[in-house]
Design an enzyme around this catalytic site. Sequence first.
Site, PDB file in Angstrom:
ATOM      1  N   GLU A   1       0.830  -1.210   0.000  1.00 33.53           N
ATOM      2  CA  GLU A   1       0.000   0.000   0.000  1.00 33.53           C
ATOM      3  C   GLU A   1       0.863   1.259   0.000  1.00 33.53           C
ATOM      4  O   GLU A   1       2.055   1.206   0.301  1.00 33.53           O
ATOM      5  CB  GLU A   1      -0.931  -0.002   1.204  1.00 33.53           C
ATOM      6  CG  GLU A   1      -0.208  -0.071   2.520  1.00 33.53           C
ATOM      7  CD  GLU A   1      -0.805   0.839   3.573  1.00 33.53           C
ATOM      8  OE1 GLU A   1      -1.229   1.952   3.242  1.00 33.53           O
ATOM      9  OE2 GLU A   1      -0.818   0.422   4.746  1.00 33.53           O
TER      10      GLU A   1
ATOM     11  N   LYS B   1      -5.234  10.883   0.614  1.00 29.57           N
ATOM     12  CA  LYS B   1      -5.390   9.543   1.183  1.00 29.57           C
ATOM     13  C   LYS B   1      -6.688   8.972   0.611  1.00 29.57           C
ATOM     14  O   LYS B   1      -7.748   9.565   0.781  1.00 29.57           O
ATOM     15  CB  LYS B   1      -5.440   9.656   2.703  1.00 29.57           C
ATOM     16  CG  LYS B   1      -5.767   8.372   3.453  1.00 29.57           C
ATOM     17  CD  LYS B   1      -5.700   8.605   4.961  1.00 29.57           C
ATOM     18  CE  LYS B   1      -6.329   7.454   5.733  1.00 29.57           C
ATOM     19  NZ  LYS B   1      -6.333   7.691   7.188  1.00 29.57           N
TER      20      LYS B   1
ATOM     21  N   SER C   1     -12.563   1.943  10.719  1.00 30.19           N
ATOM     22  CA  SER C   1     -11.887   2.043   9.423  1.00 30.19           C
ATOM     23  C   SER C   1     -12.659   1.307   8.339  1.00 30.19           C
ATOM     24  O   SER C   1     -13.186   0.206   8.566  1.00 30.19           O
ATOM     25  CB  SER C   1     -10.486   1.456   9.528  1.00 30.19           C
ATOM     26  OG  SER C   1      -9.861   1.480   8.257  1.00 30.19           O
TER      27      SER C   1
ATOM     28  N   ASP D   1     -11.322  -0.185   6.162  1.00 28.44           N
ATOM     29  CA  ASP D   1     -10.548  -1.405   5.884  1.00 28.44           C
ATOM     30  C   ASP D   1     -11.381  -2.654   6.198  1.00 28.44           C
ATOM     31  O   ASP D   1     -11.364  -3.630   5.442  1.00 28.44           O
ATOM     32  CB  ASP D   1      -9.272  -1.473   6.737  1.00 28.44           C
ATOM     33  CG  ASP D   1      -8.221  -0.438   6.355  1.00 28.44           C
ATOM     34  OD1 ASP D   1      -8.411   0.253   5.337  1.00 28.44           O
ATOM     35  OD2 ASP D   1      -7.208  -0.338   7.085  1.00 28.44           O
TER      36      ASP D   1
ATOM     37  N   LYS E   1      -3.603  -1.411  14.260  1.00 32.07           N
ATOM     38  CA  LYS E   1      -2.843  -0.388  14.988  1.00 32.07           C
ATOM     39  C   LYS E   1      -3.313  -0.303  16.433  1.00 32.07           C
ATOM     40  O   LYS E   1      -4.504  -0.309  16.716  1.00 32.07           O
ATOM     41  CB  LYS E   1      -2.956   0.943  14.256  1.00 32.07           C
ATOM     42  CG  LYS E   1      -2.080   0.947  13.004  1.00 32.07           C
ATOM     43  CD  LYS E   1      -2.109   2.253  12.275  1.00 32.07           C
ATOM     44  CE  LYS E   1      -3.305   2.358  11.397  1.00 32.07           C
ATOM     45  NZ  LYS E   1      -3.181   1.689  10.124  1.00 32.07           N
TER      46      LYS E   1
END
Length: 316
Positions: free
Chosen positions: A38, A99, A153, A155, A172
């Site tokens: 990424e 981003k 997120s 994600d 994280k």
Amino acid sequence: MPLNPSAPLSQESGNHASVLSEEVREAVEEQRPVVALESTIIAHGLPRPRNLHVAQELEELVRKAGAVPATVAVLDGHPHVGLSDAQLERIAGDPGVRKLGHRDLAPALALGADGATTVSATAFLAARAGLSVFATGGLGGVHREWTRTQDESADLGLLARTGITVVCAGVKSILDVPATLQRLETLGVGVLGYGTEEFPGFYLSGSGEPVDWTVRTPREVAAVMRARKELGGPDAALIIANPVPQDEQLDPVVHDRVLATALEACRTRGITGQAVTPFLLEHLMRETGGASLEANLAAVRGNVRLAARIAVEAAR
Ligand code: PSU
Ligand code: MN
């Protein structure tokens, strides 16, 4: 097939606009090992100019292990899978690079933007380009302030419907790790501890949370990937949770102390949305005198090396 690697290339399963570098395209066609990387970590997760050196080093680690690196980013409105040196320099050097999560891809394409891809956008583009292994640092997840901010997120949702193997050092540690693990279970995303029965803690080798499955070799990971294929699913990601080596982790006492001040600063300064994760990572880096950065880099390097070994094994 167009031979010009900068020309948009349609993939077999539709008119996906992704531009594969010639090296990546050939490797995919010949079913040789490729590892997706990424670019948000490069553009928004690491300080300049070290970020460029790291980006180059990660590609080198993939090559050394016998696989082809495919860093993913959007340039001039084209999604790229596999970047040239000059393109990598652009992503690392230009502070205007946005981003991009997967929901941002269509507007970025339509408006001709430059952007670094998060885990969600990278997994989306990599899977559609025919790649099956992806390496990052730590995944996004459920934030500790979720009851107030509803910050989870993107994600997670994307990984729930993308069948790619993601090597990471867990999620994280700025996040609510137990809540994130619960969400991954609910969403049906597979989680395997690599050489550990404990879910890794990103900057820390362990998070204190258990994992249900442990694998110990790239061959075992490849066997899981194969079994999933034979089953015909589920169409969710497989997370290989690979801890940062104990002697390279951040001091847990420092971690907990500094994280508390980072979360407090985020709250009082009203940081929200996409800015939260880069803010917290940057705050930790500053307040630990760079120690969190070293732990982050050690985790990413380990993940990239392992991802390459898995890709090699899976391509056998
Ligand atoms: N891992 C790192 N550093 C990072 C990230 C991951 O070591 O900067 C990035 C990834 O791109 C991930 C993103 O997808 O942080 C998550 O951002 P958010 O929490 O806004 O979804
Ligand atoms: Mn968020």
